[in-house]
Write an enzyme that holds these catalytic residues in place. Structure first.
Site, short mmCIF file in Angstrom:
data_model
loop_
_atom_site.label_atom_id
_atom_site.label_comp_id
_atom_site.label_asym_id
_atom_site.label_seq_id
_atom_site.Cartn_x
_atom_site.Cartn_y
_atom_site.Cartn_z
N ARG A 56 -100.70 -30.29 -23.50
CA ARG A 56 -100.76 -29.57 -21.95
C ARG A 56 -99.99 -30.72 -21.22
NH1 ARG A 56 -104.89 -30.93 -18.15
NH2 ARG A 56 -104.77 -29.49 -16.29
N HIS B 204 -100.75 -29.33 -10.60
CA HIS B 204 -101.54 -30.27 -10.82
C HIS B 204 -101.32 -31.26 -9.55
CE1 HIS B 204 -103.60 -32.78 -14.21
NE2 HIS B 204 -103.65 -33.57 -13.16
N GLU C 1 -108.01 -28.41 -11.45
CA GLU C 1 -109.28 -28.91 -10.94
C GLU C 1 -109.25 -28.76 -9.26
OE1 GLU C 1 -109.70 -33.29 -11.56
OE2 GLU C 1 -110.15 -32.89 -13.68
N ASN D 80 -112.04 -29.58 -17.91
CA ASN D 80 -111.71 -31.07 -17.80
C ASN D 80 -113.14 -31.92 -17.53
OD1 ASN D 80 -109.00 -30.48 -17.87
ND2 ASN D 80 -108.72 -31.45 -15.81
N TYR E 96 -115.41 -35.29 -17.73
CA TYR E 96 -115.27 -37.00 -17.91
C TYR E 96 -116.95 -37.38 -18.15
CZ TYR E 96 -110.47 -37.01 -17.09
OH TYR E 96 -109.37 -36.62 -17.61
N GLU F 173 -109.02 -31.52 -20.51
CA GLU F 173 -108.94 -33.19 -20.54
C GLU F 173 -110.10 -33.83 -20.77
OE1 GLU F 173 -107.80 -34.58 -16.23
OE2 GLU F 173 -106.23 -33.07 -16.19
#
Ligand code: FCB
Length: 434
Positions: free
Chosen positions: A65, A109, A154, A277, A279, A338
């Site tokens: 990606r 992005h 995002e 994504n 985290y 991600e």
């Protein structure tokens, strides 16, 4: 596979007709980037992409990606399409396909053409049309070979940090600024999806959200309410408009002032996949001084493991978010677009960088992916963030997420143990496939 973004890796900011983005402006503003670096050269991927693709191929990567830089494709943001800018992605895509790697392109992005910022950027609702034109230009050129396309990366993070806190480009602050940036991104995502869908019937279209569990920092009702508001700003401000055609309850009135007739229908369009994504989770407390709905970051429970950036680690949180998508949003097909971690890495030794904490982070999150699949979540794939150490936004080059170490002085690439680990997993999976 692995994931990257244009401004973070490409460099070559003046090559092939590219003009500045808001991140060029921001990173060249003194005091904005922790270590004073910028993306002028970054990983010089614009020139070194063949070697980088080769590293993916050698590692058995199945998918990649990347993002396309709007300021390469339409340097002034609107108007003239720059064929030389698209040529770069053309070469990249051909190289990927030649090596059997599936390309997934993300259209935005965070590197908005500066020329558009000068016309109001995400505060100007015309951007919904500007984005659709840009999307058509990129897909028109690459859509014969690139099938999965993500619209935005995002949007809530771009709205919160870039247009609310101001610690990301374009450095704008405050609640009204944040709200406008959020709604117009939602709108552009919708117009982009519709424009591209009309162009070709063989594409897989989606968009990418940062999703995380949000917990109250205490059981105090004020903190519990703040956590709900923060959850709305981070997660459901993206999810609800796309999947339900409405803004989350706490902010329906706030957005009502911006929403024009037809907007919510324009945003609620079917997607083939959702990029997620992930985290880690956040703990939120009531904070009257916080610009974001009086919801600020609170204390993380003692003993919670964290990465170098202080981000709490919870692989179980990944399962929580995926099961939420299953239960509340109709279980859309998801790709983890991600997932990764920042640690202080040692210098390369004997051709490898030992990063056992990153290996463990990835391992734990892959196990969580398996758990979510067993619980019926429609999880289709996983991209690690990131292929390369790169320009980590306001942190600059000093904070590293790569599977591959980059020496920014020499551009030497050295695989980390995490690259070798992931490679082993990908090869094993490929071999097990009928
Ligand atoms: C995400 C961004 C990505 C990268 C990681 C660490 O929020 O999408 O560009 O910076 O964080």
């Amino acid at each position: 596979g692995a994931s990257t973004s244009s401004y973070q890796i490409e460099g070559a900011v003046k090559e092939g007709g590219r003009k500045p983005s808001i991140w060029d402006t921001f990173s060249h503003t003194p005091g904005r980037i922790a270590d004073g670096t910028n993306g002028d050269i970054a990983c010089d991927h614009y020139n070194r992409y063949p070697g980088d693709v080769e590293l993916m191929a050698k590692g058995g990567f199945q998918a990649y990606r990347f993002s396309i830089a709007w300021p390469r494709v339409i340097p002034d943001g609107t108007g003239q399409v720059n064929a030389a800018g698209l040529d770069f992605y053309d070469r990249l895509v051909d190289k990927l396909l030649e090596r059997g790697i599936l390309p997934m392109a993300c259209l935005y992005h965070w590197d908005l053409p500066q020329a558009l910022q000068d016309r109001g950027g995400w505060h100007n609702r015309d951007i919904a049309g500007w984005f659709a034109d840009y999307a058509r230009a990129a897909v028109g050129r690459l859509g014969d070979r690139v099938k999965p396309w993500a619209m935005l990366n995002e949007p809530s993070v771009h709205a919160i940090f870039g247009h609310g806190f101001g610690n990301h480009a374009p450095g704008l602050t405050g609640w009204p600024s944040y709200v406008m940036a959020q709604h117009h991104q939602n709108l552009a995502q919708g117009t982009g999806l519709t424009a591209v869908r009309a162009l070709r019937g063989d594409l897989k279209l989606g968009t990418v959200f940062s999703l995380q569990p949000i917990y109250p920092a205490s059981q105090d009702p004020a903190d519990v309410a703040a956590a709900q508001r923060f959850d709305a700003c981070w997660n459901t401000i993206n999810l609800d408009p796309l999947f339900k055609g409405s803004y989350p309850a706490p902010f329906e009135n706030v957005f009502a002032q911006l929403v024009k007739p037809g907007d919510m229908e324009a945003i609620r369009v079917p997607v083939d996949f959702l990029g997620m994504n992930y985290y880690g989770p956040s703990w939120i407390k009531h904070d009257p001084a916080a610009f974001l709905a009086q919801a600020g970051y609170g204390a993380v429970p003692e003993g919670t493991p964290r990465t170098l950036l202080g981000w709490p680690i919870s692989a179980q949180g990944l399962v929580e978010v995926l099961t939420r998508l299953r239960d509340q949003y109709g279980n859309p097909p998801v790709f983890i677009t991600e997932n990764g971690a920042c640690y202080e890495d040692p210098a390369p030794a004997n051709g490898v960088v030992q990063d056992p904490e990153r290996v463990e982070y990835i391992r734990a999150h892959l196990v969580a992916c398996g758990e979510a699949i067993r619980q019926g979540c429609a999880l289709n794939g996983y991209f690690a963030w990131s292929l390369l150490d790169n320009f980590e936004w306001a942190e600059g080059e000093r904070r590293r997420f790569g599977l591959i170490n980059v020496d920014f002085a020499t551009q030497q690439r050295t695989p980390k143990a995490s690259y070798l680990y992931l490679s082993q997993i990908m090869r094993a999976h490929a071999a097990a496939r009928p």
